[in-house]
Design an enzyme around this catalytic site. Structure first.
Site, PDB file in Angstrom:
ATOM      1  N   HIS A 192       5.805  -1.428 -10.074  1.00 46.02           N
ATOM      2  CA  HIS A 192       4.877  -1.013 -11.177  1.00 46.02           C
ATOM      3  C   HIS A 192       4.807  -1.878 -12.404  1.00 46.02           C
ATOM      4  O   HIS A 192       3.022  -2.064 -13.208  1.00 46.02           O
ATOM      5  CB  HIS A 192       4.887   0.489 -11.211  1.00 46.02           C
ATOM      6  CG  HIS A 192       4.222   1.157  -9.881  1.00 46.02           C
ATOM      7  ND1 HIS A 192       4.815   1.559  -9.477  1.00 46.02           N
ATOM      8  CD2 HIS A 192       3.239   1.037  -9.155  1.00 46.02           C
ATOM      9  CE1 HIS A 192       4.461   2.300  -8.465  1.00 46.02           C
ATOM     10  NE2 HIS A 192       3.526   1.930  -8.113  1.00 46.02           N
ATOM     11  N   ARG A 289     -15.956  -1.315 -10.254  1.00 50.26           N
ATOM     12  CA  ARG A 289     -14.971   0.059  -9.790  1.00 50.26           C
ATOM     13  C   ARG A 289     -15.517   0.462 -11.052  1.00 50.26           C
ATOM     14  O   ARG A 289     -15.563   0.987 -12.352  1.00 50.26           O
ATOM     15  CB  ARG A 289     -13.691   0.100  -9.974  1.00 50.26           C
ATOM     16  CG  ARG A 289     -12.960  -0.484  -8.974  1.00 50.26           C
ATOM     17  CD  ARG A 289     -11.302  -0.172  -9.869  1.00 50.26           C
ATOM     18  NE  ARG A 289     -10.641  -1.168  -8.729  1.00 50.26           N
ATOM     19  CZ  ARG A 289      -9.647  -2.241  -8.969  1.00 50.26           C
ATOM     20  NH1 ARG A 289      -9.683  -2.794 -10.060  1.00 50.26           N
ATOM     21  NH2 ARG A 289      -8.481  -2.776  -8.123  1.00 50.26           N
ATOM     22  N   ARG A 325     -19.480  -1.071  -6.780  1.00 55.03           N
ATOM     23  CA  ARG A 325     -18.533   0.146  -5.763  1.00 55.03           C
ATOM     24  C   ARG A 325     -19.217   0.941  -6.209  1.00 55.03           C
ATOM     25  O   ARG A 325     -19.043   1.201  -7.451  1.00 55.03           O
ATOM     26  CB  ARG A 325     -17.724  -0.083  -5.076  1.00 55.03           C
ATOM     27  CG  ARG A 325     -16.987   0.809  -4.892  1.00 55.03           C
ATOM     28  CD  ARG A 325     -15.073   1.655  -4.105  1.00 55.03           C
ATOM     29  NE  ARG A 325     -14.268   1.432  -5.219  1.00 55.03           N
ATOM     30  CZ  ARG A 325     -13.320   1.152  -5.886  1.00 55.03           C
ATOM     31  NH1 ARG A 325     -13.090   0.730  -4.824  1.00 55.03           N
ATOM     32  NH2 ARG A 325     -12.521   1.753  -6.700  1.00 55.03           N
ATOM     33  N   GLU A 427     -12.363   0.100   5.063  1.00 53.78           N
ATOM     34  CA  GLU A 427     -10.950   0.990   4.606  1.00 53.78           C
ATOM     35  C   GLU A 427     -10.640   1.760   5.644  1.00 53.78           C
ATOM     36  O   GLU A 427      -9.353   2.087   5.299  1.00 53.78           O
ATOM     37  CB  GLU A 427     -11.232   1.404   3.255  1.00 53.78           C
ATOM     38  CG  GLU A 427     -12.161   0.458   2.203  1.00 53.78           C
ATOM     39  CD  GLU A 427     -12.260   0.904   1.276  1.00 53.78           C
ATOM     40  OE1 GLU A 427     -11.411   1.998   0.192  1.00 53.78           O
ATOM     41  OE2 GLU A 427     -13.205   2.344   0.973  1.00 53.78           O
ATOM     42  N   ASN A 450      -5.654  -2.220   0.755  1.00 54.25           N
ATOM     43  CA  ASN A 450      -4.715  -1.286  -0.082  1.00 54.25           C
ATOM     44  C   ASN A 450      -5.146   0.081   1.197  1.00 54.25           C
ATOM     45  O   ASN A 450      -4.539   1.318   1.340  1.00 54.25           O
ATOM     46  CB  ASN A 450      -5.133  -0.695  -1.419  1.00 54.25           C
ATOM     47  CG  ASN A 450      -4.688  -1.898  -2.427  1.00 54.25           C
ATOM     48  OD1 ASN A 450      -3.774  -2.641  -1.689  1.00 54.25           O
ATOM     49  ND2 ASN A 450      -5.051  -2.349  -3.341  1.00 54.25           N
ATOM     50  N   ASP A 451      -6.265   0.331   0.848  1.00 57.49           N
ATOM     51  CA  ASP A 451      -6.050   2.033   1.954  1.00 57.49           C
ATOM     52  C   ASP A 451      -6.142   1.485   3.238  1.00 57.49           C
ATOM     53  O   ASP A 451      -5.861   2.435   3.564  1.00 57.49           O
ATOM     54  CB  ASP A 451      -8.080   2.503   1.443  1.00 57.49           C
ATOM     55  CG  ASP A 451      -8.155   3.030   0.500  1.00 57.49           C
ATOM     56  OD1 ASP A 451      -6.709   4.312   0.575  1.00 57.49           O
ATOM     57  OD2 ASP A 451      -8.341   3.985   0.053  1.00 57.49           O
ATOM     58  N   ARG A 461       0.058   6.415   0.714  1.00 56.77           N
ATOM     59  CA  ARG A 461       0.697   4.858  -0.134  1.00 56.77           C
ATOM     60  C   ARG A 461       0.987   5.033  -1.266  1.00 56.77           C
ATOM     61  O   ARG A 461       2.231   4.722  -1.978  1.00 56.77           O
ATOM     62  CB  ARG A 461      -0.611   3.737  -0.362  1.00 56.77           C
ATOM     63  CG  ARG A 461      -1.493   4.202  -1.429  1.00 56.77           C
ATOM     64  CD  ARG A 461      -2.741   3.028  -1.862  1.00 56.77           C
ATOM     65  NE  ARG A 461      -3.965   3.868  -2.490  1.00 56.77           N
ATOM     66  CZ  ARG A 461      -4.845   3.129  -2.970  1.00 56.77           C
ATOM     67  NH1 ARG A 461      -4.639   1.272  -2.387  1.00 56.77           N
ATOM     68  NH2 ARG A 461      -6.092   3.907  -3.836  1.00 56.77           N
ATOM     69  N   CYS A 498     -10.864  -6.739  -1.655  1.00 62.75           N
ATOM     70  CA  CYS A 498     -10.878  -7.162  -2.335  1.00 62.75           C
ATOM     71  C   CYS A 498      -9.237  -5.842  -1.998  1.00 62.75           C
ATOM     72  O   CYS A 498      -8.948  -5.416  -1.362  1.00 62.75           O
ATOM     73  CB  CYS A 498     -11.830  -5.857  -3.083  1.00 62.75           C
ATOM     74  SG  CYS A 498     -11.957  -4.993  -2.040  1.00 62.75           S
TER      75      CYS A 498
END
Length: 566
Positions: A192, A289, A325, A427, A450-451, A461, A498
């Site tokens: 992170h 976003r 989005r 996703e 990611n999703d 995740r 993305c």
């Protein structure tokens, strides 16, 4: 001049003066008293008070990080709060205190055991140990009554921060205008702290190893986050190379070596990120976003506020595309005043487009009004609207119908508007299997890796126990990407991606080979990806993709791509 090697985390270079960050020096524990001398009730109260203070500090850090680097990156601090309240950790610490151990020793002992367990694991699981250290250090600073603030927020310009490792809290405090670079003894690219450093556009090399400790404060260093090098006492040629890298933005659009154009865009999660994205040479915004407009306030943003935010992005990219989005909340993204449902498994519940079409239809229509009005703006031809978490054709048809209804209302009111490009995020496995039908109805598809990885692998995740499953290079995920791109081939719909995967130059050839038309990423990685695209031959990229698609394990995929194993 000598060179140390590690893992490049932020693909930028910087030159500056070494400064060692050693927070452990202020966390020396006093000698343990005899257990019979410990006031158990007082120590339990100290521990509980420390948890309350740490919780407040974590929330403040989350808010600061959200403002500086975006909501997605700031979500790490929500995981920190979960560690703070982990029943097993809390119960074990309280049990140690009840047996006569002072609170600070009980915290240190129990967190040390948890950190050791994490470090014994592979990949991202090991890197989560840094998050445990962050929480532990907060608690210890409070219990030891040391200064809770580090010295990292007020460093001289041109400082290269050296550390054993940096926690997310440490990294979020850094001033990107003053810090020339970061180098750490330990750590990985997906930790992170490394992700936050990338978001701040700070050159970073992690995992340099024990040789880094030989560098003394005040030493002149070059941090090359592209090639993973730390150069000690760099000469003029090395400095010139770093200066060239600092100006390495590629403003023009790029194509592969054999002439196939690939759009390279930036992910943006706040208004503050728009200008840096343009400066780094992004062709546009591939993921705008809108959630940041809804956070840190007590009521939803107005139509006018949303219109202003979107048109500001369009003005920054007058010749580019801005993919907006629609509101994507639920799951790990909570907005208190929306009174979102409390669900046992929110990632599989009402979130994304599901909420927009149901409980929060009014918010959805207000947002659509702003977006359709923005499409009539001076630069409005570049706007595209993307629906999140699509899993059914009925959702797409309902969303498109909502757009048409809002357009009719605006026309009746005599308000200038236009219907932008419409697309869906891929996703879910459902969206992958329906990609051909989605491509028939929409202008584009954008793969949210990611999703998608989370749902394909049935691995939360945010759950460290299954972190090894959350790898976009797992063959199942690679095949899902291929299936999506192949389904849209031959239609008028373009396919983008993305997410963290799109911004890794080591994966660019694979993604080009899989047929992606657009890649969107953290702005700092845009130049490196653009430069990589220029070197790629499309036929060779397709051959590499075919080799990866034939693999049965993620280790085989990594080997095919020439990546180090994990």
């Amino acid at each position: 001049m000598r060179t140390l090697t590690g893992v490049g985390s932020t693909p930028l270079s910087g030159v500056g003066t070494a400064h060692w960050h050693r927070p452990e020096a202020s966390l020396t524990l006093p000698d343990r008293p005899d257990p019979s001398a410990v006031d158990v009730d007082a120590e339990l109260a100290r521990f509980e008070n420390a948890r309350d203070a740490a919780r407040e500090a974590i929330r403040s850090a989350r808010d600061r990080a959200a403002e500086r680097v975006g909501e997605e990156e700031a979500a790490v601090f929500e995981a920190h709060e979960q560690f703070l309240d982990d029943p097993e950790l809390v119960e074990d610490i309280e049990a140690a205190i009840e047996s006569g151990t002072p609170a600070e020793h009980a915290v240190s002992d129990r967190f040390a055991a948890a950190i050791e367990q994490f470090e014994a694991l592979d990949g991202k699981m090991a890197e989560r140990a840094d998050d445990l250290r962050d929480v532990r250090d907060r608690l210890l600073r409070i219990l030891l009554n040391t200064d809770a603030a580090t010295d990292l927020g007020d460093l001289p310009a041109g400082t290269v921060v050296l550390a054993e490792r940096l926690t997310p809290s440490d990294t979020a405090e850094l001033d990107p205008d003053g810090v020339a670079g970061i180098a750490t003894v330990a750590g990985g690219r997906t930790a992170h702290a490394a992700i936050i450093a990338r978001s701040l556009s700070i050159p970073a090399v992690v995992g340099v190893g024990e040789s880094l400790r030989e560098i003394e404060d005040g030493t002149e260093l070059l941090v090359d986050g592209t090639d993973g090098r730390v150069v000690v006492d760099p000469d003029a040629a090395a400095r010139e190379g770093a200066d060239a890298d600092a100006a390495a933005a590629v403003p023009e659009r790029v194509s592969t070596a054999d002439g196939r154009p690939i759009e390279v865009a930036a992910n943006v999660g706040s208004e503050a990120e728009i200008a840096p994205a343009a400066e780094r040479g992004a062709d546009g915004i591939g993921l705008f976003r809108t959630e940041f407009l809804f956070y840190d306030r007590e009521t939803p943003p107005t139509e006018a506020e949303q219109y202003e935010a979107v048109t500001a992005a369009l003005s920054a990219f007058p010749d580019g595309r801005v993919v907006v989005r629609t509101l994507d909340v639920g799951g790990d993204k909570q907005v208190p005043y929306l009174d979102l449902p409390d669900e046992s498994n929110p990632f599989l519940g009402r979130r994304g487009i599901r909420l927009s079409l149901d409980e929060h239809r009014d918010l959805f229509e207000t947002q659509l009004r702003a977006l359709l009005r923005a499409a009539a703006h001076e630069h409005g031809e570049g706007i595209a609207v993307m629906f999140p978490l699509v899993s059914r054709i009925e959702e797409v048809e309902a969303a498109v119908s909502a757009v048409e209804s809002v357009a009719a209302d605006l026309a009746a009111e005599g308000i200038d508007h236009a219907v932008p490009e419409l697309g869906a995020m891929v996703e879910t496995p459902a969206a992958v299997f329906l990609a051909d039908r989605l491509a028939e109805r929409l202008d584009f598809l954008s793969i949210g890796t990611n999703d998608l990885t989370q749902y394909v692998m049935a691995a939360d995740r945010e759950n460290d126990g299954v972190a090894a499953y959350h790898d976009p290079l797992h063959p199942a995920v690679v095949r899902a990407i291929d299936r999506t791109a192949s389904a849209a081939a031959g239609t008028d719909a373009w396919v983008g991606m993305c997410g963290e995967m799109a911004g890794d130059p080591a994966l660019t050839e694979l993604l080009v080979g899989l047929g992606l038309d657009e890649l969107s990423m953290s702005a700092v990685t845009v130049p490196a990806v653009k430069q990589r695209i220029r070197e790629i031959d499309s036929d060779a990229a397709r051959a590499l993709a075919d080799e990866a698609l034939a693999c049965e394990t993620r280790a085989e995929v990594r080997d095919a791509l020439g990546l180090d194993g994990e």
